[in-house]
Design an enzyme around this catalytic site. Structure first.
Site, PDB file in Angstrom:
ATOM      1  N   GLU A   1     106.095  53.334 163.767  1.00 11.41           N
ATOM      2  CA  GLU A   1     106.567  54.163 162.652  1.00 11.41           C
ATOM      3  C   GLU A   1     105.459  55.074 162.114  1.00 11.41           C
ATOM      4  OE1 GLU A   1     109.615  53.958 162.431  1.00 11.41           O
ATOM      5  OE2 GLU A   1     110.174  51.922 162.975  1.00 11.41           O
ATOM      6  N   GLY A   2     104.581  55.512 163.012  1.00 13.68           N
ATOM      7  CA  GLY A   2     103.474  56.384 162.628  1.00 13.68           C
ATOM      8  C   GLY A   2     102.187  55.608 162.511  1.00 13.68           C
TER       9      GLY A   2
ATOM     10  N   ALA B   1     112.724  54.065 157.397  1.00 13.55           N
ATOM     11  CA  ALA B   1     112.254  52.757 157.850  1.00 13.55           C
ATOM     12  C   ALA B   1     110.890  52.413 157.276  1.00 13.55           C
ATOM     13  CB  ALA B   1     112.200  52.734 159.372  1.00 13.55           C
TER      14      ALA B   1
ATOM     15  N   PRO C   1     107.318  56.749 177.088  1.00  6.93           N
ATOM     16  CA  PRO C   1     106.084  56.210 177.664  1.00  6.93           C
ATOM     17  C   PRO C   1     104.863  57.099 177.428  1.00  6.93           C
ATOM     18  CG  PRO C   1     107.897  55.905 179.192  1.00  6.93           C
ATOM     19  CD  PRO C   1     108.437  56.727 178.067  1.00  6.93           C
TER      20      PRO C   1
ATOM     21  N   LEU D   1      90.130  29.860 157.198  1.00  2.25           N
ATOM     22  CA  LEU D   1      90.646  28.734 157.969  1.00  2.25           C
ATOM     23  C   LEU D   1      89.714  28.323 159.106  1.00  2.25           C
ATOM     24  CD1 LEU D   1      93.287  29.567 156.417  1.00  2.25           C
ATOM     25  CD2 LEU D   1      94.529  28.763 158.424  1.00  2.25           C
TER      26      LEU D   1
ATOM     27  N   ARG E   1     111.584  40.842 160.456  1.00  4.69           N
ATOM     28  CA  ARG E   1     111.809  42.016 159.613  1.00  4.69           C
ATOM     29  C   ARG E   1     112.110  43.254 160.453  1.00  4.69           C
ATOM     30  NH1 ARG E   1     109.735  46.427 159.841  1.00  4.69           N
ATOM     31  NH2 ARG E   1     107.620  45.647 159.782  1.00  4.69           N
ATOM     32  N   SER E   2     111.469  43.369 161.618  1.00  2.00           N
ATOM     33  CA  SER E   2     111.713  44.513 162.495  1.00  2.00           C
ATOM     34  C   SER E   2     113.164  44.564 162.959  1.00  2.00           C
ATOM     35  CB  SER E   2     110.781  44.469 163.709  1.00  2.00           C
ATOM     36  OG  SER E   2     109.438  44.678 163.332  1.00  2.00           O
TER      37      SER E   2
END
Length: 389
Positions: free
Chosen positions: A368-369, A247, A139, A343, A95-96
């Protein structure tokens, strides 16, 4: 007694149009055919066939699908969200790839670029022939992009870029980057072909999350660009932040896909795993866990759907997107972790997707925050006071 799938509990399909359901079905099928049989191996190896996937997704119209013209599908925000949900049910890294291509790199050019830039890049990006990335994070500067150190200076008619970007999805395989830099006039955006002299992209190795996604560091060493490389309408920090808002809508949907896949896996496993002479799905504690997770999944879906309808109506606000990103990713991660407990030891095995989804969602929680940033965005709207400075 019959049972229902996690997202069928409230008959939520009734809120979708036939076209939206058809788009969802197409994406679900391509994920079943192209992603699920291979993604555990991609995750194990730490690499995925990004170009092949981009070509396939481009053929289906998934790249920049909510944008109009220039080879883009012009789909609704709801259809785009449903596509993101199905893609992330396969893997967050998959998805990214679609989010960064369409909602960041393509959206930046579509929204802020000149006509020549749009004609040059968008049709090829929509087809998956050209892969893009989005260079904002550095960075030492993630949550505070206003402090970025990457600079662009004029030299005659040219621009010269110097600096570096970190944790950039698609960078090692990208053909073009949208790079944000400080100038004497403030933050500006630039379209940077990755084969430009002075541009270096290095794969980030040893990730424990998003291993089926290509992530890199981009170094800009006196990269000389022509004047027309600048995005003419991108003025100030609001431009890249608007791309992030775009996004985040897909992320609010996509995280639900990971959660749904975990919950469905846990339900299936609990129905077949026998302890003390009966399936563990019949125990009260297991059913309590499943019920609570299903409720949170429905709530997250309704939130994502509401936000997408607002987007389609042109009334969606950034702080509303923060609500979606904050809630849905946080709840999806909680669901993944809880499913792992059902599981048992098998929950940490690559044979099942649960811990892979949980590990991926740790990155989705941050990019994205971060959750903290979205809490402050919401807090500022509630109080009228900024806590950022």
């Amino acid at each position: 007694m019959s049972r229902v799938a996690p997202l069928d509990l409230l008959d939520l399909d009734a809120s979708l149009t036939d076209e939206e359901r058809q788009i969802r079905a197409v994406v679900r099928q391509v994920v079943d055919d192209r992603v699920r049989p291979h993604v555990a191996g991609w995750y194990e190896r730490g690499s995925a066939p990004v170009r092949e996937l981009a070509t396939e997704f481009g053929r289906l119209g998934l790249l920049g699908m909510h944008l109009t013209d220039y080879g883009c599908a012009g789909s609704s925000a709801v259809a785009y969200g449903l596509a993101c949900l199905e893609l992330e049910a396969g893997d967050s890294g998959v998805r990214s790839l679609v989010s960064v291509q369409g909602s960041l790199a393509m959206f930046a050019i579509w929204r802020y670029g000149g006509e020549e830039q749009k004609q040059r890049w968008l049709p090829a990006m929509a087809a998956g022939e050209v892969i893009g990335c989005f260079g904002l994070t550095e960075p030492d500067h993630g949550s505070d992009p206003s402090s970025m150190r990457t600079r662009a200076r004029r030299d005659g008619d040219d621009w010269v870029l110097t600096g570096g970007k970190m944790w950039i999805t698609n960078a090692p395989v990208a053909d073009v980057a949208v790079v944000w830099a400080q100038t004497d006039e403030g933050v500006r955006g630039f379209v940077v072909p990755m084969d430009t002299p002075g541009v270096t992209a290095t794969e980030i190795r040893n990730k424990m999350s998003l291993r089926a996604s290509s992530t890199g560091e981009v170094v800009l060493d006196d990269v000389r660009l022509p004047a027309d490389a600048r995005l003419p309408l991108a003025i100030g920090l609001k431009a890249p932040l608007s791309c992030l808002t775009e996004a985040r809508q897909g992320i609010a949907w996509g995280s639900l896909g990971a959660a749904r896949d975990c919950l469905q896996t846990a339900i299936d496993y609990a129905g077949s795993r026998t302890q003390f002479g009966r399936p563990i799905a019949g125990f009260q504690l297991t059913q309590a866990k499943l019920a609570d997770m299903a409720v949170e999944l429905q709530k997250g879906y309704l939130l994502a759907l509401h936000l997408a309808r607002l987007a389609d109506a042109g009334t969606l606000r950034p702080e509303q997107v923060s609500v979606g990103k904050l809630n849905n990713v946080r709840e999806a991660l909680g669901i993944a972790r809880q499913c792992r407990t059902i599981l048992g030891a098998n929950g940490v095995s690559g044979e099942y997707p649960v811990l892979r989804h949980a590990n991926n969602l740790e990155s989705v929680l941050t990019y994205e925050g971060t959750s903290e940033i979205h809490q402050l965005v919401i807090g500022q709207k509630l109080t009228g006071l900024s806590a950022f400075a």
